[in-house]
Design an enzyme around this catalytic site. Structure first.
Site, PDB file in Angstrom:
ATOM      1  N   TRP A   1     -23.096  -3.580  23.336  1.00  0.00           N
ATOM      2  CA  TRP A   1     -23.947  -2.392  23.152  1.00  0.00           C
ATOM      3  C   TRP A   1     -24.778  -2.098  24.379  1.00  0.00           C
ATOM      4  CZ3 TRP A   1     -21.976   0.658  19.927  1.00  0.00           C
ATOM      5  CH2 TRP A   1     -21.370   0.201  18.747  1.00  0.00           C
TER       6      TRP A   1
ATOM      7  N   ASP B   1     -33.053  -1.208  21.846  1.00  0.00           N
ATOM      8  CA  ASP B   1     -32.080  -0.814  20.816  1.00  0.00           C
ATOM      9  C   ASP B   1     -32.105  -1.897  19.736  1.00  0.00           C
ATOM     10  OD1 ASP B   1     -29.949  -0.321  19.180  1.00  0.00           O
ATOM     11  OD2 ASP B   1     -28.418  -0.377  20.756  1.00  0.00           O
TER      12      ASP B   1
ATOM     13  N   LYS C   1     -27.450  -0.709   9.555  1.00  0.00           N
ATOM     14  CA  LYS C   1     -27.411  -2.174   9.529  1.00  0.00           C
ATOM     15  C   LYS C   1     -28.520  -2.725   8.633  1.00  0.00           C
ATOM     16  CE  LYS C   1     -24.547  -1.679  13.146  1.00  0.00           C
ATOM     17  NZ  LYS C   1     -24.580  -1.248  14.525  1.00  0.00           N
TER      18      LYS C   1
HETATM   19  C1  LIG Z   1     -24.132  -0.534  15.563  1.00  0.00           C
HETATM   20  C2  LIG Z   1     -24.891  -0.507  16.832  1.00  0.00           C
HETATM   21  C3  LIG Z   1     -24.906   0.630  17.657  1.00  0.00           C
HETATM   22  C4  LIG Z   1     -24.074   1.877  17.378  1.00  0.00           C
HETATM   23  O1  LIG Z   1     -24.622   2.600  16.389  1.00  0.00           O
HETATM   24  P1  LIG Z   1     -24.071   4.066  15.977  1.00  0.00           P
HETATM   25  O2  LIG Z   1     -25.088   4.439  14.964  1.00  0.00           O
HETATM   26  O3  LIG Z   1     -22.703   3.892  15.455  1.00  0.00           O
HETATM   27  O4  LIG Z   1     -24.134   4.937  17.176  1.00  0.00           O
HETATM   28  C5  LIG Z   1     -25.668   0.582  18.805  1.00  0.00           C
HETATM   29  N1  LIG Z   1     -26.386  -0.497  19.139  1.00  0.00           N
HETATM   30  C6  LIG Z   1     -26.388  -1.610  18.370  1.00  0.00           C
HETATM   31  C7  LIG Z   1     -27.197  -2.784  18.791  1.00  0.00           C
HETATM   32  C8  LIG Z   1     -25.645  -1.641  17.193  1.00  0.00           C
HETATM   33  O5  LIG Z   1     -25.657  -2.742  16.433  1.00  0.00           O
END
Ligand SMILES: *Cc1c(COP(=O)(O)O)cnc(C)c1O
Length: 361
Positions: free
Chosen positions: A102, A172, A196
Site C-alpha cells: 500500500w 493511511d 476493514k
Molecule cells: C485496503 C487498503 C487500501 C485500499 O483501500 P480502497 O478503499 O480499496 O481504496 C489502502 N491502504 C491500506 C492500508 C489498505 O489496507
C-alpha cells in the site's frame, strides 16, 4: 442460519449486534416508514445521525477540536490522490516511507503531482521489518511525511509513531484505525477506508488538522478539496448514507465495548495467541515478520508446501473458517482479525491449526 468465522482482509466481518440492528430497522428507520437508504442525506434524521457519528468518533479517538472529520467516498486509494492535491502546496515535495504494497501504491500516485522522496524502504528486507527511524532520510523541504501504520498484505505494523518534527505526518490507517487508542495530535492527517475496521465499503474517514486545509490545487476536482468538504459537513455531494449509517452503529458498538483501550487489550490478546500457535509449530507454520512489528490485525503465515496450503484452506472452509487465503502478491495464508472478529473465532482457528498440524506431522 449459521454464521461462519470470517477472516477476510476487507471488506471484512462486522459485529453481529450491528448487523442485527440493521436488519431490525431496515424497513422502518426511526419511525420514518422508510429505510435509511431511501431518504435524503439532508433530512433532519440523517443530519442528526451524521452529527452523532462524528461526536462518537471524536470520543473514541479523542480527536482534538482543531481537526475536521470527513466522511467521504472513493476508498483509501482516492486519498492517495487527495492527500498530495491538498497538502503538497507550492513546495510540491513530500516524503514517503515504503513498508510494502500500500505504501508503494501511495508513492506511485503521489509522483503524479510532485517530487516524492522515499525516505526509507523495507524492500531490502523483503518487507518483513520496518526501517528504524534513525535510518530515514527526510527532505527538510517536504510538505508532509506519509506512512502506512499497518501494511495489510504482509501484516507489518508500526507499534510506535514516527517523530518527524514539525512536518505534518500523514497516515493511511485503513487496516488499523480503531484497533487501539491513537494520539491524533501527532498527525496532520489520518485516513482510512471503512471496509476493514469501521464498516461497509463505500465510506472513507479522513481526520485532518484544519489549518492544513484550504490550499487544494486549483485544478483538482472540487470534491477533492478537504476544506470544501469540511465546510459542507461532508455533503458537498450525496453522502454514502448506508455505509455511514452502519459505521455509526459500529462506533456505538465500540463505545459499548468500553472504548479503544479495552478493544486494544482484546486485539493484543487475540494476536498474541495466534502468533504463539505459529511460532510453536516447529516450522509447520511460519511467519517471517520481525517480532517488534508484527501486526495485531493481519497475520500472515505459510505452510511448507503449496499443496499443503491448498488442503489447509479447503478443510478450513469446510469447517466454517473463511477468508484465510493470503493476498495473491504474498501467497500463503492471512488471518485478518479486526475488531469485529470475536476472540472465539481466533480460538477456533488455533484449534483447527493445531489439529491440522498434528494430523500432518
Ligand atoms: C485496503 C487498503 C487500501 C485500499 O483501500 P480502497 O478503499 O480499496 O481504496 C489502502 N491502504 C491500506 C492500508 C489498505 O489496507
Amino acid at each position: 442460519m449459521s454464521r461462519v468465522f470470517n477472516f477476510s482482509a476487507g471488506p471484512a466481518a462486522l459485529p453481529v449486534p450491528v448487523l442485527e440492528q440493521v436488519q431490525s430497522e431496515l424497513l422502518d428507520w426511526r419511525g420514518i416508514g422508510a429505510s435509511v437508504m431511501e431518504i435524503s442525506h439532508r433530512s433532519k434524521e440523517f443530519l442528526s445521525l451524521a452529527e452523532q457519528s462524528e461526536a462518537d468518533l471524536r470520543t473514541l479517538l479523542a480527536v482534538p477540536d482543531e481537526y475536521s472529520i470527513l466522511f467521504l467516498q472513493g476508498g483509501a486509494q482516492m486519498q492517495f490522490s487527495m492527500v498530495p492535491l491538498n497538502l503538497l502546496n507550492e513546495k510540491l515535495r513530500a516524503d514517503y516511507v515504503d513498508t510494502g504494497h500500500w505504501s508503494r501504491l501511495a508513492i506511485e500516485e503521489a509522483k503524479r503531482y510532485g517530487r516524492v522522496n522515499v525516505a526509507a524502504t523495507g524492500a531490502d528486507a523483503g518487507y518483513t521489518a520496518i526501517p528504524a527511524r534513525d535510518s530515514w532520510r527526510l527532505d527538510p523541504a517536504a510538505s508532509y511525511v506519509h506512512y502506512t501504520p499497518n501494511e495489510t498484505l504482509t501484516g507489518v505494523e508500526f507499534h510506535w509513531v514516527p517523530d518527524v518534527g514539525a512536518t505534518p505526518l500523514v497516515a493511511d490507517m485503513s487496516s488499523t484505525i480503531l484497533s487501539r487508542p491513537v494520539e491524533v495530535s501527532r498527525y496532520g492527517l489520518i485516513y482510512a477506508g471503512a471496509q476493514k475496521n469501521i464498516g461497509p465499503a463505500g465510506l472513507t474517514v479522513v481526520i485532518v488538522r484544519r489549518d492544513l486545509t484550504g490550499r487544494c490545487a486549483p485544478n483538482a476536482p472540487k470534491l477533492f478539496d478537504y476544506r470544501r468538504q469540511a465546510d459542507a459537513g461532508s455533503m458537498a455531494n450525496t453522502a454514502p448514507t448506508f455505509s455511514w449509517y452502519v459505521s455509526a452503529l459500529v462506533f456505538r458498538w465500540l463505545l459499548d465495548q468500553g472504548g479503544l483501550e479495552e478493544i486494544a487489550r482484546v486485539n493484543q490478546r487475540k494476536s498474541t495467541k495466534l502468533y504463539r500457535c505459529i511460532d510453536g509449530s516447529e516450522g509447520f507454520y511460519s511467519n517471517r515478520v520481525a517480532p517488534d512489528c508484527r501486526s495485531w490485525m493481519n497475520i500472515s503465515f505459510h505452510l511448507t508446501s503449496p499443496e499443503l496450503e491448498s488442503e489447509f484452506l479447503a478443510r478450513a472452509e469446510a469447517q466454517g473458517l473463511i477468508g484465510l487465503k493470503g493476498h495473491r502478491a504474498v501467497g500463503g495464508m492471512r488471518a485478518s482479525i479486526y475488531n469485529a472478529v470475536p476472540e472465539q473465532a481466533v480460538d477456533t482457528l488455533i484449534d483447527y491449526m493445531n489439529h491440522f498440524r498434528h494430523s500432518h506431522g
